[in-house]
Write an enzyme that holds these catalytic residues in place. Structure first.
Site, PDB file in Angstrom:
ATOM      1  CG  ASP A 125      30.187  37.044  35.538  1.00  0.00           C
ATOM      2  OD1 ASP A 125      30.444  38.171  35.086  1.00  0.00           O
ATOM      3  OD2 ASP A 125      29.023  36.642  35.707  1.00  0.00           O
ATOM      4  CG  ASP A 136      44.745  40.131  44.098  1.00  0.00           C
ATOM      5  OD1 ASP A 136      45.761  39.605  43.592  1.00  0.00           O
ATOM      6  OD2 ASP A 136      44.506  40.103  45.319  1.00  0.00           O
ATOM      7  CE  LYS A 154      28.364  39.830  38.661  1.00  0.00           C
ATOM      8  NZ  LYS A 154      28.155  38.844  37.593  1.00  0.00           N
ATOM      9  CG  ASP A 175      47.532  35.676  40.878  1.00  0.00           C
ATOM     10  OD1 ASP A 175      48.316  36.588  40.558  1.00  0.00           O
ATOM     11  OD2 ASP A 175      47.623  35.030  41.936  1.00  0.00           O
ATOM     12  CE1 TYR A 209      41.169  42.576  47.964  1.00  0.00           C
ATOM     13  CE2 TYR A 209      43.335  43.028  47.094  1.00  0.00           C
ATOM     14  CZ  TYR A 209      42.227  42.218  47.166  1.00  0.00           C
ATOM     15  OH  TYR A 209      42.174  41.057  46.450  1.00  0.00           O
TER      16      TYR A 209
END
Ligand code: NAD
Length: 373
Positions: free
Chosen positions: A225, A249, A193, A253, A145
């Site tokens: 994942d 993020d 990852k 959620d 970001y």
């Protein structure tokens, strides 16, 4: 904090349902102050759409100055349909992004908790969510970001962003996670990852190194994942999850479905000059001013403020116990009142706040009586 030392809380109620839910959160804080004899000093300033209307900026200078002088900031929500035509840097949300950046918090804390009374509100089966109590620690100031270079190069029909972390950025957020885990169930899951990304390899090596400082805390690593799947299958196996900005993020959620309603979710951002606390939901213009908003996310946000900024763990727990009690008694705002089951009483924002405050007074009263014995 001690009973005699003043503790300055800046209230930024904002737009839409922000003022309605924040009022109930402040009522809970006032009760805690009254019972505990704490000197909470409240100040209120404008942010978001209301600040644009009255002072011409989504983050007026006076608001930022007051925030930087406070011990903690409690924010409601910003945004409104009437501002949607403004350019992004002039909209209410620009004020929120600017204050987050100015306060400099790098660790975003988002609890995801399965309230037993709301087990049927989750789209997951009740037996799947039962016992889930997760605290996400999301790195907030680095990663994709913010990484440079970034560009959408229309001439070449290509675009790029940069994923970059320094060891120091990873280590500081890892320490927050280990510290918080030491006060909970003593387990940290670090999500990355590392099978594909070099940044994740640095992340994993750094978190493993920091773990040496916390021999009492169990650390495991999961690929993002796999974590996304385990969160839905066996959420109760997690305690603290620490991860980078983008993964955090998305995963926080995803885990919000455990709780069953956006209106139940608190958050806090710590590690900067001043910690910032805000419910996860937005300004909900569709229900603003109708007494329909669920204030529990904001009230639980006040509990986080007590826990992480004021050092008042027992009082934070008292607020959480009051919320649990009220839900067990069957009180629900409209967003939680699925199917109107027997024993459920639908109440307004204000009535819900009053019920929590009543329960909170009983709990604080009882604990004071116990101390006096
Ligand atoms: P939202 O969170 O405001 O609302 C999404 C849905 O959830 C709506 O149907 C709303 O009625 C419901 N909802 C939200 N909070 C609730 C509560 N406490 N009780 C009951 N129902 C609740 O998201 P949105 O509709 O995408 O955005 C509305 C405005 O809020 C936009 O201007 C957006 O930019 C802004 N926003 C602000 C923040 C923030 O201030 N942190 C976060 C998200 C969105």
């Amino acid at each position: 904090m001690t009973a005699s030392k003043p503790f300055k809380i800046l209230i930024l109620a904002g737009d839409g349902i922000g003022p309605e839910v924040t009022e109930q959160a402040v009522n809970a804080l006032r009760s805690v102050a009254d019972f505990g004899g704490y000197d909470f000093q409240f100040d209120a300033k404008l942010i978001g759409g209301v600040a644009i209307k009255q002072q011409g900026s989504p983050l007026p200078e006076a608001t930022l100055a007051a925030a930087l002088e406070s011990d903690a900031v409690l924010l409601g929500a910003v945004g409104g349909n009437e501002f949607n035509q403004l350019p992004p840097d002039k909209r209410p949300e620009a004020g929120l992004l600017a204050i987050r950046q100015a306060l400099g918090g790098f660790a975003n804390l988002r609890p995801s908790f399965a309230w037993p009374a709301l087990a049927n509100n989750s789209p997951l089966r009740p037996e799947a969510v039962e016992g889930a109590d997760i605290l996400f620690v999301r790195e907030l100031l680095g990663g994709l970001y913010f990484g440079e270079p970034r560009q959408w190069d229309k001439a070449s029909d290509s675009a790029w962003n940069t994923l970059r972390y320094t060891k120091a950025e990873v280590a500081r957020v890892a320490r927050v996670a280990f510290e918080l885990a030491s006060k909970r169930r003593k387990k940290v899951t670090s999500v990355d990852k590392a099978n594909v990304l070099e940044v994740s390899q640095l992340w994993r090596a750094t978190v493993t190194e920091v773990a040496q400082e916390y021999p009492g805390i169990a650390l495991d690593h999961q690929y993002v994942d796999a974590c996304a799947m385990h969160l839905m299958n066996t959420p109760r196996n997690f305690d603290v999850i620490v991860t980078e900005n983008l993964f955090g993020d998305i995963l926080s959620d995803e885990a919000a479905v455990i709780t069953g309603s956006l209106g139940m979710l608190p958050s806090g951002t710590i590690g900067g000059a001043v910690n910032l606390y805000e419910p996860v939901h937005g300004s909900a213009p569709d229900i603003a001013g109708k007494g329909l908003a669920n204030p529990l996310g904001a009230i639980l946000t006040a509990a986080m403020l007590l826990r992480h900024s004021a050092g008042l763990e027992a009082d934070a727990q008292a607020i959480e116990a009051a919320v649990k009690h009220v839900l067990e008694q069957g009180y629900r705002t409209a967003d939680l009142a699925r199917g109107n089951a027997p024993g459920i009483q639908v109440v307004s924002t204000q009535e819900m706040g009053q019920q929590v405050n009543q329960a909170l007074s009983h709990i604080l009263d009882r604990s004071q009586a116990l101390h006096a014995v």
